[in-house]
Motif scaffolding. Structure first.
Motif, mmCIF file in Angstrom:
data_model
loop_
_atom_site.group_PDB
_atom_site.id
_atom_site.type_symbol
_atom_site.label_atom_id
_atom_site.label_comp_id
_atom_site.label_asym_id
_atom_site.label_seq_id
_atom_site.Cartn_x
_atom_site.Cartn_y
_atom_site.Cartn_z
ATOM 1 N N CYS A 4 0.826 -1.204 0.000
ATOM 2 C CA CYS A 4 0.000 0.000 0.000
ATOM 3 C C CYS A 4 0.863 1.259 0.000
ATOM 4 O O CYS A 4 0.386 2.333 -0.320
ATOM 5 C CB CYS A 4 -0.973 -0.002 1.174
ATOM 6 S SG CYS A 4 -0.171 -0.050 2.780
ATOM 7 N N THR A 5 2.147 1.114 0.325
ATOM 8 C CA THR A 5 3.057 2.263 0.304
ATOM 9 C C THR A 5 3.638 2.473 -1.087
ATOM 10 O O THR A 5 4.330 3.452 -1.314
ATOM 11 C CB THR A 5 4.220 2.069 1.297
ATOM 12 O OG1 THR A 5 4.954 0.903 0.919
ATOM 13 C CG2 THR A 5 3.729 1.950 2.714
ATOM 14 N N GLY A 6 3.360 1.555 -1.995
ATOM 15 C CA GLY A 6 3.889 1.663 -3.347
ATOM 16 C C GLY A 6 5.276 1.079 -3.496
ATOM 17 O O GLY A 6 5.860 1.103 -4.573
ATOM 18 N N ILE A 7 5.831 0.540 -2.423
ATOM 19 C CA ILE A 7 7.152 -0.069 -2.481
ATOM 20 C C ILE A 7 7.007 -1.504 -2.972
ATOM 21 O O ILE A 7 6.250 -2.285 -2.399
ATOM 22 C CB ILE A 7 7.825 -0.040 -1.093
ATOM 23 C CG1 ILE A 7 7.980 1.405 -0.615
ATOM 24 C CG2 ILE A 7 9.174 -0.748 -1.143
ATOM 25 C CD1 ILE A 7 8.441 1.519 0.817
ATOM 26 N N PRO A 8 7.717 -1.848 -4.036
ATOM 27 C CA PRO A 8 7.603 -3.222 -4.558
ATOM 28 C C PRO A 8 8.079 -4.255 -3.537
ATOM 29 O O PRO A 8 8.987 -3.999 -2.757
ATOM 30 C CB PRO A 8 8.531 -3.227 -5.771
ATOM 31 C CG PRO A 8 8.819 -1.813 -6.075
ATOM 32 C CD PRO A 8 8.619 -1.036 -4.822
ATOM 33 N N GLU A 9 7.450 -5.411 -3.553
ATOM 34 C CA GLU A 9 7.837 -6.512 -2.683
ATOM 35 C C GLU A 9 8.520 -7.584 -3.509
ATOM 36 O O GLU A 9 8.269 -7.711 -4.696
ATOM 37 C CB GLU A 9 6.613 -7.142 -2.016
ATOM 38 C CG GLU A 9 5.929 -6.259 -1.015
ATOM 39 C CD GLU A 9 4.733 -6.949 -0.386
ATOM 40 O OE1 GLU A 9 4.220 -7.927 -0.958
ATOM 41 O OE2 GLU A 9 4.308 -6.508 0.691
ATOM 42 N N ARG A 10 9.387 -8.336 -2.869
ATOM 43 C CA ARG A 10 9.997 -9.496 -3.498
ATOM 44 C C ARG A 10 9.736 -10.689 -2.607
ATOM 45 O O ARG A 10 9.717 -10.573 -1.387
ATOM 46 C CB ARG A 10 11.503 -9.300 -3.643
ATOM 47 C CG ARG A 10 11.835 -8.278 -4.703
ATOM 48 C CD ARG A 10 13.306 -8.204 -4.958
ATOM 49 N NE ARG A 10 13.857 -9.520 -5.273
ATOM 50 C CZ ARG A 10 15.152 -9.767 -5.330
ATOM 51 N NH1 ARG A 10 16.016 -8.807 -5.091
ATOM 52 N NH2 ARG A 10 15.590 -10.965 -5.624
ATOM 53 N N ARG A 11 9.563 -11.814 -3.203
ATOM 54 C CA ARG A 11 9.371 -13.039 -2.429
ATOM 55 C C ARG A 11 10.711 -13.549 -1.933
ATOM 56 O O ARG A 11 11.733 -13.394 -2.582
ATOM 57 C CB ARG A 11 8.715 -14.109 -3.287
ATOM 58 C CG ARG A 11 7.291 -13.772 -3.659
ATOM 59 C CD ARG A 11 6.587 -15.001 -4.208
ATOM 60 N NE ARG A 11 5.227 -14.693 -4.560
ATOM 61 C CZ ARG A 11 4.205 -14.745 -3.720
ATOM 62 N NH1 ARG A 11 4.411 -15.075 -2.463
ATOM 63 N NH2 ARG A 11 2.991 -14.452 -4.116
ATOM 64 N N ALA A 12 10.679 -14.147 -0.741
ATOM 65 C CA ALA A 12 11.860 -14.781 -0.170
ATOM 66 C C ALA A 12 11.409 -16.065 0.507
ATOM 67 O O ALA A 12 10.302 -16.146 1.034
ATOM 68 C CB ALA A 12 12.526 -13.859 0.843
ATOM 69 N N ASN A 13 12.239 -17.040 0.468
ATOM 70 C CA ASN A 13 11.911 -18.304 1.112
ATOM 71 C C ASN A 13 12.397 -18.307 2.548
ATOM 72 O O ASN A 13 13.538 -17.949 2.821
ATOM 73 C CB ASN A 13 12.564 -19.474 0.363
ATOM 74 C CG ASN A 13 11.969 -19.666 -1.010
ATOM 75 O OD1 ASN A 13 10.787 -19.454 -1.211
ATOM 76 N ND2 ASN A 13 12.806 -20.051 -1.949
#
Length: 79
Positions: A4-13
């Motif tokens: 919601c902040t517009g910061i992209p997320e990346r997946r991590a295991n």
């Protein structure tokens, strides 16, 4: 994906134990949010520790100066 902040997320295991995941599910804990919060806290702690190590010489110098000469503006302290 972006937050919601517009910061992209990346997946991590991550690989928590089966017991931890089961308990989290029973308690209604959002594992992703906890993981993100703990990672942020760990990074903050790491940056603070790194800053202290990088500035150890200056901190030691300043502490030595204060011990020998007192605080520079001591006469203006109200306490």
């Amino acid at each position: 994906m972006a937050t919601c902040t517009g910061i992209p997320e990346r997946r991590a295991n991550v690989s928590p134990t089966e017991n931890l995941l089961s308990e989290a599910k029973i308690l209604g804990v959002d594992v992703s949010n906890v993981t993100e919060a703990e990672l942020a806290r760990a990074m903050s702690d790491w940056r603070a520790e790194l800053w202290l190590r990088e500035n150890a010489e200056a901190i030691a110098y300043y502490n030595d100066y204060i011990e020998k000469n007192g605080l520079p503006l001591e006469k203006y302290r109200m306490f």
